[in-house]
Design an enzyme around this catalytic site. Structure first.
Site, mmCIF file in Angstrom:
data_model
loop_
_atom_site.group_PDB
_atom_site.id
_atom_site.type_symbol
_atom_site.label_atom_id
_atom_site.label_comp_id
_atom_site.label_asym_id
_atom_site.label_seq_id
_atom_site.Cartn_x
_atom_site.Cartn_y
_atom_site.Cartn_z
ATOM 1 N N LYS A 13 4.510 9.467 1.615
ATOM 2 C CA LYS A 13 5.989 9.431 1.546
ATOM 3 C C LYS A 13 6.422 9.047 0.140
ATOM 4 C CE LYS A 13 6.454 4.713 1.319
ATOM 5 N NZ LYS A 13 6.824 4.024 0.100
ATOM 6 N N VAL A 102 -4.426 4.790 -3.104
ATOM 7 C CA VAL A 102 -4.243 3.508 -2.399
ATOM 8 C C VAL A 102 -3.459 2.523 -3.282
ATOM 9 C CG1 VAL A 102 -5.491 1.562 -1.334
ATOM 10 C CG2 VAL A 102 -6.395 3.886 -1.147
ATOM 11 N N GLY A 103 -2.524 1.780 -2.664
ATOM 12 C CA GLY A 103 -1.714 0.813 -3.423
ATOM 13 C C GLY A 103 -0.843 1.515 -4.442
ATOM 14 N N ALA A 104 -0.315 2.663 -4.024
ATOM 15 C CA ALA A 104 0.399 3.536 -4.952
ATOM 16 C C ALA A 104 1.860 3.723 -4.587
ATOM 17 C CB ALA A 104 -0.301 4.904 -4.979
ATOM 18 N N GLY A 107 2.496 4.975 0.819
ATOM 19 C CA GLY A 107 2.437 4.676 2.247
ATOM 20 C C GLY A 107 1.219 5.219 2.979
ATOM 21 N N GLY A 108 0.115 5.413 2.271
ATOM 22 C CA GLY A 108 -1.065 6.038 2.885
ATOM 23 C C GLY A 108 -1.595 5.296 4.098
ATOM 24 N N GLY A 109 -1.743 3.991 3.997
ATOM 25 C CA GLY A 109 -2.282 3.212 5.121
ATOM 26 C C GLY A 109 -1.365 3.298 6.335
ATOM 27 N N SER A 110 -0.050 3.186 6.092
ATOM 28 C CA SER A 110 0.928 3.259 7.188
ATOM 29 C C SER A 110 0.875 4.627 7.851
ATOM 30 C CB SER A 110 2.350 3.028 6.652
ATOM 31 O OG SER A 110 2.432 1.782 6.021
ATOM 32 N N SER A 111 0.749 5.672 7.041
ATOM 33 C CA SER A 111 0.723 7.021 7.588
ATOM 34 C C SER A 111 -0.551 7.260 8.396
ATOM 35 C CB SER A 111 0.829 8.040 6.454
ATOM 36 O OG SER A 111 0.961 9.340 6.968
ATOM 37 N N ASP A 143 6.556 0.084 7.433
ATOM 38 C CA ASP A 143 6.680 1.510 7.105
ATOM 39 C C ASP A 143 6.061 2.437 8.159
ATOM 40 O OD1 ASP A 143 8.006 1.058 4.774
ATOM 41 O OD2 ASP A 143 6.308 1.474 3.447
#
Ligand code: ATP
Length: 292
Positions: A13, A102-104, A107-111, A143
């Site tokens: 996102k 990652v940590g960017a 929202g990768g982890g949330s997705s 998120d």
């Protein structure tokens, strides 16, 4: 939990604006943000296992233990499904092909977590309604609910109040990740809310809830904080604007900066120009359409 492998895609996102409006006594920040999924995906493959939940990712910054958000989502779904008296299950292996940095601020982890909830729910003939799934998602992180229904949304509260926002044009984004992760917690801790308020008055931000205007609305209160430790954020913005972006801004708490283009051809030209600049050797670039 499942009988055959399931393969799902989890989009990144971007925040098209992000205003922090206050801090609650419990420490959570209240915000207003326009969020939009973009076509840059992690791919998750869920396969049945004898017992327990295992994650295989191979990315140095992504945990493979029970703290992985995808694993937490699977555990939560399992518990909810059991309490709704659905036949329960033994185990699950989640393989994550990580394409979202990652940590960017993407929202990768949330997705990933939302993709697991949605996939398991579909597989079990949707025992949980979308609102019920979003409620579960909210327990995993602010998120996560955004990624459940798909499409752009206007977020408020601590990010948990969501209204679909179907009014965006189909822009192409050029995402520039400077290959440095940023801790969201650190950024919020260092946010000076008084300064943000003063800046907000000056910026004269008026959003009528319908028409998103790049010139007026592309504002992120967290950008100045992240820039104090990562001046490269400003450098990338300048380069994107100098190379044809209609607007450019940091997403979330950073460190990714995106430029918006009216079509993919313009974004490609800009990508080529950026790749020629010596600084860009340290960056990773992605072209991704907004999923409006
Ligand atoms: P946020 O604002 O939620 O921190 P972000 O996009 O900046 O989002 P993520 O890529 O989601 O950051 O990663 C944030 C942290 O979550 C990382 O420190 C990472 O170790 C941890 N994490 C747990 N599960 C995952 C996952 N499935 N994918 C990526 N990171 C994960």
């Amino acid at each position: 939990m499942i009988t055959k492998p399931l393969c799902v895609q989890a989009p990144a996102k971007i925040n098209l604006f992000l205003h922090v409006t206050g801090r609650r006594p419990d420490g959570f920040h209240e915000l207003v943000s326009l969020m939009c999924p973009v076509a840059l995906y992690d791919t998750l493959t869920l396969t049945p296992a004898n017992q327990d939940i295992h994650v295989i990712c191979g990315h140095p910054d992504v945990p493979e233990d029970a703290s992985n958000l995808a694993a937490r989502a699977a555990r939560l779904f399992m518990e909810a499904a059991i309490s709704e008296s659905f036949p329960s299950v033994s185990g699950l292996t989640i393989h994550i092909d990580k394409k979202i940095p990652v940590g960017a601020g993407l929202g990768g982890g949330s997705s990933d977590a939302a993709a697991v909830l949605t996939a398991l729910n579909c597989h079990r003939a949707r025992p949980l309604s979308t609102p019920a799934l979003m409620e579960l998602a909210g327990r995993l992180g602010a998120d996560v609910p955004f990624f459940i229904p798909g499409g752009a949304a206007l977020a408020s509260g601590i990010g948990d109040r969501l209204e679909p926002f179907p009014h965006l044009a189909s822009w192409t984004a050029l995402l520039v990740y400077p290959n440095v992760a940023v801790s969201t917690a650190w950024v919020y801790k260092n946010l000076n809310l008084r300064l943000t308020k003063d800046e907000k008055k000056l910026s004269n931000f008026h959003f009528d809830g319908r028409f998103f205007n790049i010139d007026k609305h592309l504002v992120n209160d967290l950008e100045a904080v992240t820039q104090t430790v990562l001046p490269v954020v400003g450098e990338i913005k300048r380069l994107l604007l100098a190379n044809g972006a209609a607007g450019a801004m940091m997403t979330g708490s950073g460190s990714t900066v995106f430029g918006l283009f009216t079509n993919a051809e313009r974004a490609t030209l800009s990508q080529e120009a950026l790749c020629c600049s010596p600084q860009s050797q340290d960056w990773t670039l992605f072209m991704a359409d907004l999923l409006v």
